[in-house]
Write a protein that holds these residues in place. Structure first.
Motif, PDB file in Angstrom:
ATOM      1  N   THR A  92       0.951  -1.160   0.131  1.00 38.34           N
ATOM      2  CA  THR A  92       0.153   0.024   0.052  1.00 38.34           C
ATOM      3  C   THR A  92       0.772   1.177   0.013  1.00 38.34           C
ATOM      4  OG1 THR A  92      -1.649   1.222   1.096  1.00 38.34           O
ATOM      5  CG2 THR A  92      -0.167   0.087   2.556  1.00 38.34           C
ATOM      6  N   VAL A  93       0.327   2.318  -0.546  1.00 39.72           N
ATOM      7  CA  VAL A  93       1.139   3.414  -0.589  1.00 39.72           C
ATOM      8  C   VAL A  93       0.977   4.173   0.762  1.00 39.72           C
ATOM      9  CG1 VAL A  93       1.164   5.645  -1.619  1.00 39.72           C
ATOM     10  CG2 VAL A  93       0.575   3.771  -3.178  1.00 39.72           C
ATOM     11  N   ASP A 110     -10.560  14.064  -5.806  1.00 36.87           N
ATOM     12  CA  ASP A 110      -9.319  13.353  -5.005  1.00 36.87           C
ATOM     13  C   ASP A 110     -10.088  12.210  -4.370  1.00 36.87           C
ATOM     14  OD1 ASP A 110      -7.129  12.455  -4.078  1.00 36.87           O
ATOM     15  OD2 ASP A 110      -6.731  14.154  -2.759  1.00 36.87           O
ATOM     16  N   TRP A 111     -10.226  11.079  -5.146  1.00 38.08           N
ATOM     17  CA  TRP A 111     -10.907   9.917  -4.717  1.00 38.08           C
ATOM     18  C   TRP A 111      -9.843   8.595  -4.138  1.00 38.08           C
ATOM     19  CZ3 TRP A 111     -16.099   9.307  -3.651  1.00 38.08           C
ATOM     20  CH2 TRP A 111     -16.899  10.463  -3.912  1.00 38.08           C
ATOM     21  N   GLU A 112      -8.708   9.074  -4.209  1.00 39.94           N
ATOM     22  CA  GLU A 112      -7.585   7.962  -3.744  1.00 39.94           C
ATOM     23  C   GLU A 112      -7.909   7.287  -2.352  1.00 39.94           C
ATOM     24  OE1 GLU A 112      -3.665   9.257  -3.985  1.00 39.94           O
ATOM     25  OE2 GLU A 112      -3.874  10.461  -2.189  1.00 39.94           O
ATOM     26  N   ASN A 113      -8.761   8.018  -1.308  1.00 39.36           N
ATOM     27  CA  ASN A 113      -8.566   7.371  -0.068  1.00 39.36           C
ATOM     28  C   ASN A 113      -9.923   6.981   0.546  1.00 39.36           C
ATOM     29  OD1 ASN A 113      -7.270   6.707   2.387  1.00 39.36           O
ATOM     30  ND2 ASN A 113      -7.680   8.624   3.318  1.00 39.36           N
ATOM     31  N   TRP A 114     -10.933   7.081  -0.575  1.00 40.28           N
ATOM     32  CA  TRP A 114     -12.480   6.738  -0.264  1.00 40.28           C
ATOM     33  C   TRP A 114     -12.624   5.406   0.326  1.00 40.28           C
ATOM     34  CZ3 TRP A 114     -15.936   3.158  -2.430  1.00 40.28           C
ATOM     35  CH2 TRP A 114     -15.452   2.487  -3.603  1.00 40.28           C
ATOM     36  N   GLY A 115     -13.553   5.233   1.268  1.00 41.72           N
ATOM     37  CA  GLY A 115     -13.841   3.762   1.727  1.00 41.72           C
ATOM     38  C   GLY A 115     -14.423   4.139   2.925  1.00 41.72           C
ATOM     39  N   ARG A 116     -14.434   2.840   3.698  1.00 40.37           N
ATOM     40  CA  ARG A 116     -15.269   2.825   5.077  1.00 40.37           C
ATOM     41  C   ARG A 116     -14.513   3.588   6.181  1.00 40.37           C
ATOM     42  NH1 ARG A 116     -20.001   1.358   4.367  1.00 40.37           N
ATOM     43  NH2 ARG A 116     -20.585   0.645   6.601  1.00 40.37           N
ATOM     44  N   LEU A 117     -15.734   4.300   6.901  1.00 37.39           N
ATOM     45  CA  LEU A 117     -14.846   5.286   7.916  1.00 37.39           C
ATOM     46  C   LEU A 117     -16.153   5.404   9.074  1.00 37.39           C
ATOM     47  CD1 LEU A 117     -16.469   7.894   6.747  1.00 37.39           C
ATOM     48  CD2 LEU A 117     -14.345   8.341   5.427  1.00 37.39           C
ATOM     49  N   PRO A 118     -15.695   5.929  10.007  1.00 38.12           N
ATOM     50  CA  PRO A 118     -16.698   6.280  11.252  1.00 38.12           C
ATOM     51  C   PRO A 118     -17.852   7.114  10.608  1.00 38.12           C
ATOM     52  CG  PRO A 118     -14.655   6.489  12.217  1.00 38.12           C
ATOM     53  CD  PRO A 118     -14.347   6.343  10.624  1.00 38.12           C
ATOM     54  N   VAL A 119     -18.999   6.949  11.035  1.00 36.02           N
ATOM     55  CA  VAL A 119     -20.073   7.911  10.821  1.00 36.02           C
ATOM     56  C   VAL A 119     -19.841   9.334  11.472  1.00 36.02           C
ATOM     57  CG1 VAL A 119     -22.321   8.585  11.264  1.00 36.02           C
ATOM     58  CG2 VAL A 119     -22.017   6.330  10.514  1.00 36.02           C
ATOM     59  N   GLY A 120     -19.753  10.438  10.602  1.00 42.41           N
ATOM     60  CA  GLY A 120     -19.582  11.686  11.183  1.00 42.41           C
ATOM     61  C   GLY A 120     -18.042  11.921  10.803  1.00 42.41           C
ATOM     62  N   TYR A 121     -17.192  11.307  10.173  1.00 38.24           N
ATOM     63  CA  TYR A 121     -15.784  11.460   9.952  1.00 38.24           C
ATOM     64  C   TYR A 121     -15.544  12.532   9.141  1.00 38.24           C
ATOM     65  CZ  TYR A 121     -10.950  10.835   8.574  1.00 38.24           C
ATOM     66  OH  TYR A 121      -9.666  11.129   8.362  1.00 38.24           O
ATOM     67  N   ALA A 162       4.116   0.168  -4.682  1.00 45.19           N
ATOM     68  CA  ALA A 162       2.925   0.528  -5.683  1.00 45.19           C
ATOM     69  C   ALA A 162       1.941  -0.578  -5.505  1.00 45.19           C
ATOM     70  CB  ALA A 162       3.561   0.223  -6.995  1.00 45.19           C
ATOM     71  N   GLY A 163       0.661  -0.147  -5.865  1.00 50.99           N
ATOM     72  CA  GLY A 163      -0.559  -0.992  -5.705  1.00 50.99           C
ATOM     73  C   GLY A 163      -1.271  -0.517  -4.134  1.00 50.99           C
ATOM     74  N   GLY A 164      -2.277  -1.347  -3.925  1.00 44.49           N
ATOM     75  CA  GLY A 164      -2.847  -1.052  -2.788  1.00 44.49           C
ATOM     76  C   GLY A 164      -4.196  -0.143  -2.864  1.00 44.49           C
ATOM     77  N   ARG A 165      -4.591   0.288  -1.713  1.00 51.53           N
ATOM     78  CA  ARG A 165      -5.779   1.104  -1.698  1.00 51.53           C
ATOM     79  C   ARG A 165      -5.700   2.169  -2.114  1.00 51.53           C
ATOM     80  NH1 ARG A 165      -7.549   4.621   2.178  1.00 51.53           N
ATOM     81  NH2 ARG A 165      -5.752   4.166   3.458  1.00 51.53           N
TER      82      ARG A 165
END
Length: 288
Positions: free
Chosen positions: A2-3, A203-214, A71-74
């Protein structure tokens, strides 16, 4: 692999080393030749010079680099994954092509997306320095976009419980909270990633599951120097931020921002972030 990058350290500057600037410019020019586009717009550097983007006609060409063994990963795959899995009703640039290559010790990914003519609300910084006027429709669009994004199933994990467990006492002075409610979010929701009307999320490189309200806690924190805008966020999204889960997510965002502040990022915003954290926890923030 992962980066890796420090949490929320948004430093939008060119690399300090001349050789790194030259290397990235050469990589960008090589990608433009492969995509058969001509890059002519101003240079836009990303986090610590890790990315370089320029307008290329009706497209935007962005090149990201990392050590070859990372290289590679989320993060590496985030833009392409969003283009595939996030509904088009969430306004964002369309991906037109991806190109990967590796030299002896550096890996590159070039992403060609549609050019967004509306500029982001801020440039070079994720934070507001003063209040802005955005139409009611813009706020409705943001609410709709985040609501749609929340329904997207994914195994991408943007915020992890183990980070909370390791860092809450250090940065908030309280025991770690348990993340019981998660959602799918952008994970880097700040003013340099949001355009003015009409709304586009960048900038969508970091999207994913996260806490509600984050996401909303992060955007609110980046608005603390603009009191009316911060109040508008709390009012528009009270149904999230005023819940127990929403407060948990906001605390996670504040803790991560305080980590960035401890490294010298956002010096003007740091005391406001600390005050907001103390307002929620009723506990003094530890002195770095």
């Amino acid at each position: 692999m992962t980066v890796e990058r420090p949490v929320l350290e948004a430093v939008f500057v060119a690399p300090t080393e001349h050789d790194d600037r030259l290397r990235m410019r050469r990589a960008h020019a090589a990608a433009a030749r492969q995509f058969q586009v001509s890059a002519s717009g101003p240079e836009v550097w990303g986090w610590q010079g890790r990315t370089l983007g320029r307008r290329a006609g009706g497209s935007w060409l962005r090149v990201v680099s990392t050590a070859a063994d990372k290289a590679g990963g989320r993060l590496w795959e985030g833009t392409a994954a969003a283009d595939t899995h996030v509904p088009r009703s969430v306004p964002r640039p369309r991906l037109r092509g991806v190109l990967d290559w590796t030299t002896a010790d550096v890996a590159y990914r070039a992403e060609l997306t549609e050019y967004v003519s509306v500029p982001p609300v801020t440039s070079g910084t994720p934070a507001l320095a003063q209040d802005i006027e955005l139409p009611d429709a813009w706020w409705s669009e943001l609410k709709s976009a985040l609501g749609t994004l929340a329904t997207v199933p994914t195994d991408r994990e943007s915020v992890r419980q183990n980070w909370v467990d390791r860092n809450f006492r250090r940065f908030l002075g309280i025991d770690p909270v348990r993340i019981d409610e998660t959602t799918t979010g952008h994970a880097d929701l700040h003013w340099a990633n949001l355009t003015g009307a009409p709304l586009v999320l960048l900038d969508w490189e970091n999207w994913g599951r996260l806490p509600v309200g984050y996401d909303l806690g992060l955007l609110h924190a980046y608005s603390l120097a603009a009191q009316a805008t911060a109040a508008r966020i709390r009012r528009e999204f009270a149904h999230v931020l005023d819940t127990d889960a929403g407060r948990t997510g906001e605390l996670v965002a504040l803790a991560q921002l305080l980590q960035a502040c401890s490294r010298g990022v956002h010096p003007a915003l740091a005391p406001l972030i600390a005050c907001r954290a103390e307002e929620l926890t009723h506990t003094p923030v530890p002195i770095p």
